[in-house]
Design an enzyme around this catalytic site. Sequence first.
Site, PDB file in Angstrom:
ATOM      1  N   GLU A  78      35.014  55.037   9.503  1.00 18.23           N
ATOM      2  CA  GLU A  78      34.311  56.415   8.894  1.00 18.23           C
ATOM      3  C   GLU A  78      32.922  55.995   8.142  1.00 18.23           C
ATOM      4  O   GLU A  78      32.470  56.677   7.417  1.00 18.23           O
ATOM      5  CB  GLU A  78      35.218  56.660   7.732  1.00 18.23           C
ATOM      6  N   HIS A  97      37.347  57.107  -0.128  1.00 14.66           N
ATOM      7  CA  HIS A  97      38.487  58.112   0.915  1.00 14.66           C
ATOM      8  C   HIS A  97      39.821  57.565   0.681  1.00 14.66           C
ATOM      9  O   HIS A  97      39.981  56.158   0.918  1.00 14.66           O
ATOM     10  CB  HIS A  97      37.590  57.954   2.102  1.00 14.66           C
ATOM     11  N   HIS A  99      44.258  58.283   0.760  1.00 14.79           N
ATOM     12  CA  HIS A  99      45.565  59.234   1.635  1.00 14.79           C
ATOM     13  C   HIS A  99      46.412  59.689   0.441  1.00 14.79           C
ATOM     14  O   HIS A  99      47.561  59.031   0.488  1.00 14.79           O
ATOM     15  CB  HIS A  99      46.052  58.395   2.651  1.00 14.79           C
ATOM     16  N   HIS A 160      44.963  64.679   6.702  1.00 12.24           N
ATOM     17  CA  HIS A 160      44.414  63.579   6.570  1.00 12.24           C
ATOM     18  C   HIS A 160      44.307  62.854   5.421  1.00 12.24           C
ATOM     19  O   HIS A 160      45.409  62.193   4.939  1.00 12.24           O
ATOM     20  CB  HIS A 160      42.962  63.521   7.200  1.00 12.24           C
TER      21      HIS A 160
HETATM   22 ZN   LIG Z   1      41.499  58.233   6.263  1.00 14.07          ZN
END
Ligand SMILES: [Zn+2]
Length: 222
Positions: A78, A97, A99, A160
């Site tokens: 990413e 980032h 989850h 996501h």
């Molecule tokens: Zn991810």
Amino acid sequence: MEEKTKKEMAEAVIAAGQRMLESNLTVETWGNISVRTEEGIICITPSGMSYQEITPGDLVFLDPEGKVCEGSRIPSIETQMHVKIYQNRPDVYAILHTHPVASTVFGVLRKPIPVITDEIAQAIGGEISVADYALPGTVLLAENTVKALGEKNACLLANHGAVCVGKDLNACFKATIVLETSAEIYQKALAVSGCEPVELKEDDVKAMYDFAQNHYGQRERR
Ligand SMILES: [Zn+2]
């Protein structure tokens, strides 16, 4: 870049990776982390490596355009997302980032989380929007994320996870935890039949965000 600055950036990113795993904000090698300098040099996690095993030599340094300027590893998938956020948000110096489960519920539903708690107003600064779906690692996902973030400190990625930004990694963790806790509260509030969660008024949200960013905490007393 000074060796000392490089070392400090690498240590901050490595500690954040361990904290992210310990706080159950992600599993395995998912998620990614970066910080940047005033000059725009970015230090980012390598792609697909265990957060418990990453050492300073595994981190990748990028120029403001996202070109690798130091490091032998392949940077996070990413990378484009991180680069485009920094290009659009001069106030942002760190990106996390993750989850997290409750937040991702709303990413799966593609349902934004309105400002239903004072904490969202203070730490995130507005509704948590859902970025339109795009495949991981694509420029389109990067563009959709920038759009969903706007001037706020968090957004969800469709099906996501979450992206939180801030002046440093501590601010990113704060936004991530506020987002995850608020997602749990919102889910429970929505489940009470016959009632609707009440959103805070825009003026109150603005006032709380301004206070939290500029006046809250310990400072010199007048
Ligand atoms: Zn991810």
